[in-house]
Write a protein that holds these residues in place. Structure first.
Motif, PDB file in Angstrom:
ATOM      1  N   PRO A   1     -56.252 -28.666 -97.362  1.00 34.25           N
ATOM      2  CA  PRO A   1     -55.118 -28.183 -96.517  1.00 34.25           C
ATOM      3  C   PRO A   1     -54.388 -26.869 -96.946  1.00 34.25           C
ATOM      4  N   ASP A   2     -54.473 -26.623 -98.230  1.00 31.06           N
ATOM      5  CA  ASP A   2     -53.444 -25.594 -98.959  1.00 31.06           C
ATOM      6  C   ASP A   2     -53.569 -24.220 -98.411  1.00 31.06           C
ATOM      7  N   ASN A   3     -54.674 -23.794 -97.896  1.00 30.59           N
ATOM      8  CA  ASN A   3     -54.891 -22.549 -97.455  1.00 30.59           C
ATOM      9  C   ASN A   3     -54.798 -22.624 -95.999  1.00 30.59           C
ATOM     10  N   ALA A   4     -55.217 -23.560 -95.489  1.00 32.20           N
ATOM     11  CA  ALA A   4     -55.415 -23.535 -93.694  1.00 32.20           C
ATOM     12  C   ALA A   4     -53.773 -23.756 -93.295  1.00 32.20           C
ATOM     13  N   ALA A   5     -53.119 -24.667 -93.961  1.00 34.91           N
ATOM     14  CA  ALA A   5     -51.431 -24.667 -93.604  1.00 34.91           C
ATOM     15  C   ALA A   5     -50.837 -23.520 -93.288  1.00 34.91           C
ATOM     16  N   PRO A   6     -50.922 -22.359 -94.421  1.00 38.20           N
ATOM     17  CA  PRO A   6     -50.124 -21.305 -94.014  1.00 38.20           C
ATOM     18  C   PRO A   6     -50.743 -20.284 -93.253  1.00 38.20           C
ATOM     19  N   ALA A   7     -52.085 -20.401 -93.161  1.00 37.93           N
ATOM     20  CA  ALA A   7     -52.968 -19.409 -92.225  1.00 37.93           C
ATOM     21  C   ALA A   7     -52.629 -19.906 -90.801  1.00 37.93           C
ATOM     22  N   LEU A   8     -52.251 -21.196 -90.576  1.00 35.87           N
ATOM     23  CA  LEU A   8     -52.040 -21.642 -89.140  1.00 35.87           C
ATOM     24  C   LEU A   8     -50.482 -21.315 -89.022  1.00 35.87           C
ATOM     25  N   LEU A   9     -49.719 -21.803 -89.913  1.00 32.75           N
ATOM     26  CA  LEU A   9     -48.111 -21.996 -89.461  1.00 32.75           C
ATOM     27  C   LEU A   9     -47.437 -20.696 -90.088  1.00 32.75           C
ATOM     28  N   GLY A  10     -47.899 -20.145 -90.778  1.00 30.63           N
ATOM     29  CA  GLY A  10     -47.064 -19.006 -91.505  1.00 30.63           C
ATOM     30  C   GLY A  10     -46.294 -19.245 -92.633  1.00 30.63           C
ATOM     31  N   GLY A  11     -45.658 -18.286 -93.229  1.00 28.67           N
ATOM     32  CA  GLY A  11     -44.805 -18.595 -94.182  1.00 28.67           C
ATOM     33  C   GLY A  11     -45.200 -19.202 -95.478  1.00 28.67           C
ATOM     34  N   LEU A  12     -44.283 -20.002 -96.132  1.00 31.14           N
ATOM     35  CA  LEU A  12     -44.716 -20.876 -97.156  1.00 31.14           C
ATOM     36  C   LEU A  12     -44.903 -22.316 -96.791  1.00 31.14           C
TER      37      LEU A  12
ATOM     38  N   VAL B   1     -57.582 -13.274 -81.403  1.00 30.46           N
ATOM     39  CA  VAL B   1     -56.989 -14.156 -82.575  1.00 30.46           C
ATOM     40  C   VAL B   1     -56.716 -13.173 -83.894  1.00 30.46           C
ATOM     41  N   ARG B   2     -55.583 -13.635 -84.324  1.00 29.10           N
ATOM     42  CA  ARG B   2     -55.095 -12.920 -85.620  1.00 29.10           C
ATOM     43  C   ARG B   2     -54.663 -13.961 -86.634  1.00 29.10           C
ATOM     44  N   VAL B   3     -55.163 -13.907 -87.954  1.00 31.32           N
ATOM     45  CA  VAL B   3     -54.922 -14.765 -88.677  1.00 31.32           C
ATOM     46  C   VAL B   3     -54.781 -14.091 -90.206  1.00 31.32           C
ATOM     47  N   PRO B   4     -53.662 -14.465 -90.902  1.00 30.06           N
ATOM     48  CA  PRO B   4     -53.509 -14.087 -92.121  1.00 30.06           C
ATOM     49  C   PRO B   4     -54.307 -14.476 -93.249  1.00 30.06           C
ATOM     50  N   ALA B   5     -54.179 -13.497 -94.306  1.00 30.86           N
ATOM     51  CA  ALA B   5     -54.852 -14.184 -96.056  1.00 30.86           C
ATOM     52  C   ALA B   5     -53.721 -14.961 -96.198  1.00 30.86           C
ATOM     53  N   THR B   6     -54.385 -15.907 -97.072  1.00 30.22           N
ATOM     54  CA  THR B   6     -53.370 -16.776 -97.776  1.00 30.22           C
ATOM     55  C   THR B   6     -53.671 -17.029 -99.144  1.00 30.22           C
ATOM     56  N   SER B   7     -52.489 -17.420 -99.897  1.00 28.69           N
ATOM     57  CA  SER B   7     -52.569 -17.519-101.575  1.00 28.69           C
ATOM     58  C   SER B   7     -52.084 -18.985-101.799  1.00 28.69           C
ATOM     59  N   ALA B   8     -53.151 -19.935-102.195  1.00 27.72           N
ATOM     60  CA  ALA B   8     -52.817 -21.329-102.568  1.00 27.72           C
ATOM     61  C   ALA B   8     -52.398 -21.524-104.058  1.00 27.72           C
ATOM     62  N   ASN B   9     -51.903 -22.750-104.357  1.00 33.20           N
ATOM     63  CA  ASN B   9     -51.593 -23.041-105.651  1.00 33.20           C
ATOM     64  C   ASN B   9     -50.258 -22.365-106.028  1.00 33.20           C
ATOM     65  N   LEU B  10     -50.304 -21.042-106.179  1.00 34.03           N
ATOM     66  CA  LEU B  10     -49.082 -20.561-106.533  1.00 34.03           C
ATOM     67  C   LEU B  10     -48.609 -21.028-108.222  1.00 34.03           C
ATOM     68  N   GLY B  11     -49.595 -21.267-109.049  1.00 42.11           N
ATOM     69  CA  GLY B  11     -49.545 -21.976-110.248  1.00 42.11           C
ATOM     70  C   GLY B  11     -49.365 -23.261-110.227  1.00 42.11           C
ATOM     71  N   PRO B  12     -48.409 -23.881-110.301  1.00 44.55           N
ATOM     72  CA  PRO B  12     -48.510 -25.460-110.200  1.00 44.55           C
ATOM     73  C   PRO B  12     -48.468 -26.189-109.080  1.00 44.55           C
TER      74      PRO B  12
ATOM     75  N   ILE C   1     -49.084 -19.856 -99.339  1.00 44.35           N
ATOM     76  CA  ILE C   1     -48.425 -18.904 -98.489  1.00 44.35           C
ATOM     77  C   ILE C   1     -49.001 -17.799 -97.734  1.00 44.35           C
ATOM     78  N   ALA C   2     -48.671 -17.591 -96.669  1.00 46.77           N
ATOM     79  CA  ALA C   2     -49.252 -16.731 -95.659  1.00 46.77           C
ATOM     80  C   ALA C   2     -48.805 -15.297 -96.263  1.00 46.77           C
ATOM     81  N   LEU C   3     -50.198 -14.112 -96.173  1.00 48.73           N
ATOM     82  CA  LEU C   3     -49.507 -12.822 -96.786  1.00 48.73           C
ATOM     83  C   LEU C   3     -49.874 -11.853 -95.606  1.00 48.73           C
TER      84      LEU C   3
END
Length: 333
Positions: A138-149, A10-21, A28-30
């Motif tokens: 779900p804000d971090n889980a969604a990009p970790a799973l799906l990728g992108g924004l 398994v390979r899973v990316p870091a993520t950043s949530a909120n992005l301000g507002p 977003i997946a990083l």
């Protein structure tokens, strides 16, 4: 349901949530990844080997978050439980607001998907619901799973783990402009999400909520088509200022970078600072503290200037947007 294989990767990316507002909604997946090998054993033993981030700190038994998520996913589809051997190569910093817990939860669910005979029983919709149930948001889980924004939302409250009811949660991928070049600025200290949420008020002024809604909508446009609007679009009145007392250095850096024209925000619950930078023509070196050269961004000079050459343990990590999200493969062994 039976298991179809005994070994998955398994390979899973870091993520950043909120992005301000985009509080508790946008993420977003990083391009920084945890990688795991998971083996089902013929015994009841559980062994977790960890290298990199969290080594010597995280549990190495049944209470490890990947194990807990994997077992929850197996239970959900009626697959048998088994002994496990996990080999975790962690690169996502822990307690820094880069989605390490979401990465672990998604990794466990994807590992279960790879192990079971019917992977579709743990499709993306089910995986996101399970991850949200374990994570709470779900804000971090969604990009970790799906990728992108991604933008994620729930139609109701999130049921607790073990309740037998999955949350009604959804996520959609959004466009990301090719010029977007995120830079994570990671402090030496960590902060728990619990502590960061504990300073948030139960209510906010109506005017702030209305202002925030406008900035959140503008951020979607800025990230997808108008990166020149990122500085205005990343304004926030709901969470960052309330958290200043528990992460003063991070908010001081956000202030310093924004004063220099950089769209800087607190990454998730912090204390990492994320600069939503833009690529500029090649030929420039990276900001202080990166080591290797990277595609130059409009934030590089401002980051170097804000630190004045003294990093004091902070790391500057240029991280491209990860479009793939979490992946699971069956090794040929």
């Amino acid at each position: 349901m039976r298991l179809r294989t005994a070994h998955v990767r398994v390979r899973v990316p870091a993520t950043s949530a909120n992005l301000g507002p985009g509080f508790d909604a946008l993420g977003i997946a990083l391009g920084l990844h945890d990688e795991l090998d998971v083996r089902a054993l013929g015994t009841s033993d559980v062994r977790v080997d960890v290298t990199g981030e969290g080594a010597g700190e995280v549990p190495t038994d049944e209470t490890h978050l990947v194990v807990r998520a994997l077992r929850a996913a197996l239970d959900h589809v009626g697959a048998p439980q088994t002994g496990l051997h996990l080999v975790c190569r962690n690169r996502v910093p822990h307690g820094r607001g880069l989605g390490s817990s979401a990465a672990a939860v998604v990794a466990g669910i994807l590992a279960a998907r790879g192990l079971v005979a019917d992977p579709d029983a743990l499709d993306d919709d089910v995986a996101l619901a399970l991850a949200t149930q374990l994570e709470g948001h779900p804000d971090n889980a969604a990009p970790a799973l799906l990728g992108g924004l991604t933008v994620a939302w729930s139609d109701e409250g999130v049921p607790t783990a073990g309740s037998g009811v999955l949350p009604a949660v959804r996520a959609a991928r959004l466009a990301v402009h090719d010029d977007l070049a995120p830079v994570a600025i990671v402090p030496p200290g960590h902060l728990s999400t619990h502590a960061a949420r504990g300073v948030l008020p139960g209510q906010v002024p109506h005017a702030d909520a209305a202002w925030q809604a406008g900035r959140s909508a503008l951020l979607v446009e800025a990230l997808g088509r108008r990166p020149d609007l990122l500085l205005a679009a990343t304004g926030d009145r709901l969470h960052q200022e309330y958290r200043r007392a528990v992460m003063p250095a991070s908010l001081a850096l956000v202030d310093a970078l924004r004063a220099r024209g950089v769209a800087a925000v607190v990454s998730g619950a912090g204390p990492t600072v994320l600069a939503l930078a833009r690529r500029v023509p090649a030929g420039s070196s990276g900001p202080a503290g990166t080591g290797d050269a990277h595609p130059a961004t409009d934030a590089d000079a401002a980051i170097a200037d804000a630190f004045g050459g003294v990093m004091a343990g902070w790391r500057v990590l240029p991280l491209p947007v990860d479009a793939a999200g979490g992946t699971v493969t069956v090794p040929l062994d």
